[in-house]
Design an enzyme around this catalytic site. Structure first.
Site, PDB file in Angstrom:
ATOM      1  N   ASN A  23       0.860  -1.310  -0.010  1.00 27.02           N
ATOM      2  CA  ASN A  23       0.047   0.077  -0.077  1.00 27.02           C
ATOM      3  C   ASN A  23       0.891   1.344  -0.005  1.00 27.02           C
ATOM      4  O   ASN A  23       0.379   2.441  -0.233  1.00 27.02           O
ATOM      5  CB  ASN A  23      -1.023   0.010   1.228  1.00 27.02           C
ATOM      6  CG  ASN A  23      -0.323  -0.298   2.456  1.00 27.02           C
ATOM      7  OD1 ASN A  23       0.523  -1.317   2.604  1.00 27.02           O
ATOM      8  ND2 ASN A  23      -0.460   0.451   3.553  1.00 27.02           N
ATOM      9  N   GLN A  71      -4.927  -3.744  -2.088  1.00 24.35           N
ATOM     10  CA  GLN A  71      -4.450  -2.772  -2.855  1.00 24.35           C
ATOM     11  C   GLN A  71      -4.342  -3.428  -4.226  1.00 24.35           C
ATOM     12  O   GLN A  71      -4.309  -2.463  -5.228  1.00 24.35           O
ATOM     13  CB  GLN A  71      -3.189  -2.203  -2.608  1.00 24.35           C
ATOM     14  CG  GLN A  71      -3.014  -1.433  -1.187  1.00 24.35           C
ATOM     15  CD  GLN A  71      -3.691  -0.114  -1.272  1.00 24.35           C
ATOM     16  OE1 GLN A  71      -3.931   0.651  -2.428  1.00 24.35           O
ATOM     17  NE2 GLN A  71      -4.233   0.524  -0.118  1.00 24.35           N
ATOM     18  N   SER A 127     -11.326  -5.450  -0.169  1.00 26.89           N
ATOM     19  CA  SER A 127     -11.928  -4.033   0.382  1.00 26.89           C
ATOM     20  C   SER A 127     -12.380  -3.359  -0.707  1.00 26.89           C
ATOM     21  O   SER A 127     -12.056  -3.336  -1.913  1.00 26.89           O
ATOM     22  CB  SER A 127     -11.040  -3.094   1.300  1.00 26.89           C
ATOM     23  OG  SER A 127     -11.750  -2.204   1.627  1.00 26.89           O
ATOM     24  N   ALA A 128     -13.933  -2.912  -0.382  1.00 29.11           N
ATOM     25  CA  ALA A 128     -14.737  -2.266  -1.493  1.00 29.11           C
ATOM     26  C   ALA A 128     -14.016  -0.919  -2.039  1.00 29.11           C
ATOM     27  O   ALA A 128     -13.903  -0.531  -2.893  1.00 29.11           O
ATOM     28  CB  ALA A 128     -16.060  -2.279  -1.218  1.00 29.11           C
ATOM     29  N   HIS A 129     -13.733  -0.101  -0.595  1.00 30.31           N
ATOM     30  CA  HIS A 129     -13.356   1.253  -0.985  1.00 30.31           C
ATOM     31  C   HIS A 129     -12.281   1.442  -1.746  1.00 30.31           C
ATOM     32  O   HIS A 129     -11.781   2.889  -1.916  1.00 30.31           O
ATOM     33  CB  HIS A 129     -13.457   1.807   0.510  1.00 30.31           C
ATOM     34  CG  HIS A 129     -12.400   1.618   1.312  1.00 30.31           C
ATOM     35  ND1 HIS A 129     -11.323   2.654   1.587  1.00 30.31           N
ATOM     36  CD2 HIS A 129     -11.920   0.890   2.065  1.00 30.31           C
ATOM     37  CE1 HIS A 129     -10.522   2.060   2.326  1.00 30.31           C
ATOM     38  NE2 HIS A 129     -11.002   1.179   3.080  1.00 30.31           N
ATOM     39  N   CYS A 150      -3.816   4.808   7.554  1.00 31.50           N
ATOM     40  CA  CYS A 150      -3.893   4.309   8.926  1.00 31.50           C
ATOM     41  C   CYS A 150      -2.840   4.712   9.977  1.00 31.50           C
ATOM     42  O   CYS A 150      -3.040   4.534  11.048  1.00 31.50           O
ATOM     43  CB  CYS A 150      -4.033   2.847   8.888  1.00 31.50           C
ATOM     44  SG  CYS A 150      -5.130   2.251   7.613  1.00 31.50           S
TER      45      CYS A 150
END
Ligand code: PLP
Length: 394
Positions: free
Chosen positions: A154, A182, A202-204, A328
């Site tokens: 990422n 990613q 992950s969808a976002h 994060c």
């Protein structure tokens, strides 16, 4: 309207219009509970099944191998916790992962060590962030329950040779998980051809909504159920489903697969233009990561003699949004563990910015950002307390 340039697509992406349109009915008109056995429940259940098929297709899986979760973090937790809980009775409580994983993996390892007596090994990476398959081979013991190696990083975007790594794990009878949060939509994935037993999504990150993701679990692997409750997700992950989110994820996955070639070509071309322009216009900057094999939108740059955080804040004042590390951990102020693992000294790791471009980035956005960054770097270097050795001047 004031110009705003978002160059942090690895942190999250805006929801696409088609995705939003697909989700909308499930907030009001189609509000039923998918577990209800009357019409408006069944309609919701069907919508989830359709989304499951679309997400499965994106990674070459079967729909029954996909379980919806709250996101990449939960899927990563499921993989590691599931493997060690399943295999502990066989004396296997060791996790092998890498030094450059997301905190969703590292913090789960630390948790499992503290509370469940597990052990973990973080494999080193080379200066480009690549794992050496021989290091993996040497690290596997008869206690190893799972190997977890991210498909793409990422921060620096480095893409691993997953097939070579999963082959080694399987040759020693060990399960193989990859964090593909990613990678999906940015790298062509075929879980069967790549030898993947478990995968996190992950969808976002693919123009879908936040708070929804999926876990791929190869059929035949019997992990213990992850969340106890009602029988949702075949009892493996209980809790009333986030129907609108799941439908949005399905639509985003469908669009990602349809457009993958175009997306990779266009996004990497924007990234290359941006990167080349910065390299031409600003002296003493370096690109981190594996430039021959990285995510299409990723551009991680080390600006000598400048503190990354200062650069980020000056860019923010010009409405240019970037990050110094993963979203994060960027508020922690600590040097990125990914860059440190690549052998970059702490003071240089603190001089780094991650830019990530995406589908909505325009040439105009990039030209605006390039112009502003050139000026900000000049200004900051003029007042920099670093000397040419990147040490504080005394
Ligand atoms: N894994 C990687 C590699 C990520 O980049 C992220 C998010 O940035 C996650 C896991 C966590 O995913 P989520 O935000 O869906 O929990």
């Amino acid at each position: 309207m004031e110009k705003k340039v978002y160059l942090d697509y690895s942190a999250t992406t805006p929801v696409k219009q088609e995705v939003f349109d697909a989700m909308l009915p499930y907030f009001m008109a189609e509000f039923g509970n998918p577990s209800s056995i009357y019409q408006i429940g069944i309609e919701n259940k069907n919508a989830i099944s359709e989304a499951r098929e679309k997400v499965a297709k994106l990674i070459g899986a079967e729909d029954k191998e996909i379980f919806f979760t709250s996101g990449g973090t939960e899927s990563d937790n499921w993989a590691l916790c599931g493997a060690v809980r399943m295999l502990r009775k066989e004396g296997k409580n060791h996790i092998i992962t890498t030094a450059i994983e997301h905190h969703a993996i590292h913090h789960t390892c630390e948790f499992l060590k503290e509370y469940e007596g597990c052990e973990y090994t973080y494999l080193p990476v080379d200066e480009k962030g690549r794992v050496n398959p021989e290091d993996l081979e040497a690290a596997i013991t008869d206690k190893t329950a799972i190997v977890s190696i991210m498909l793409a990083n990422n921060e620096i975007g480095t893409i691993q040779d997953i097939k070579a790594l999963s082959d080694i794990a399987h040759a020693k009878g060990v399960l193989f998980h990859t964090d593909a949060v990613q990678a999906i939509g940015n790298v062509k994935i075929d879980v069967k051809a790549m030898g993947i037993d478990m995968l996190s999504m992950s969808a976002h990150k693919i123009y879908g909504p936040k708070g929804v993701g999926a876990f791929y679990l190869k059929k035949g692997i019997k992990l213990p159920n992850f969340i106890q409750g009602g029988g949702q997700e075949k009892g493996h992950r209980a809790g009333t489903e986030n129907v609108a989110g799941i439908v949005g994820f399905g639509k985003a996955a469908e669009l990602a697969l349809e457009n993958i070639d175009k997306h990779i070509a266009e996004v990497s071309s924007k990234r290359d233009y941006f990167e080349k322009s910065l390299l031409e216009k600003i002296p003493e900057i370096e690109v981190n990561g594996d430039t021959a094999n990285r995510l299409p939108g990723n551009c991680n740059i080390l600006f000598h003699y400048i503190e990354g955080e200062a650069l980020l804040l000056f860019m923010d004042m010009k409405n240019i949004f970037v990050s110094t590390g993963s979203a994060c951990s960027s508020s922690s102020g600590a040097a990125s563990h990914v860059l440190r693992a690549c052998g970059i000294p702490e003071e240089l790791a603190l001089s780094t910015i991650r830019f990530t471009v995406g589908d909505l980035t325009t040439r105009e956005d990039l030209d605006y950002a390039i112009g502003e960054i050139v000026q900000i770097v000049e200004k900051l270097r003029a007042i920099s307390p670093f000397n040419k050795n990147n040490k504080w001047q005394v």
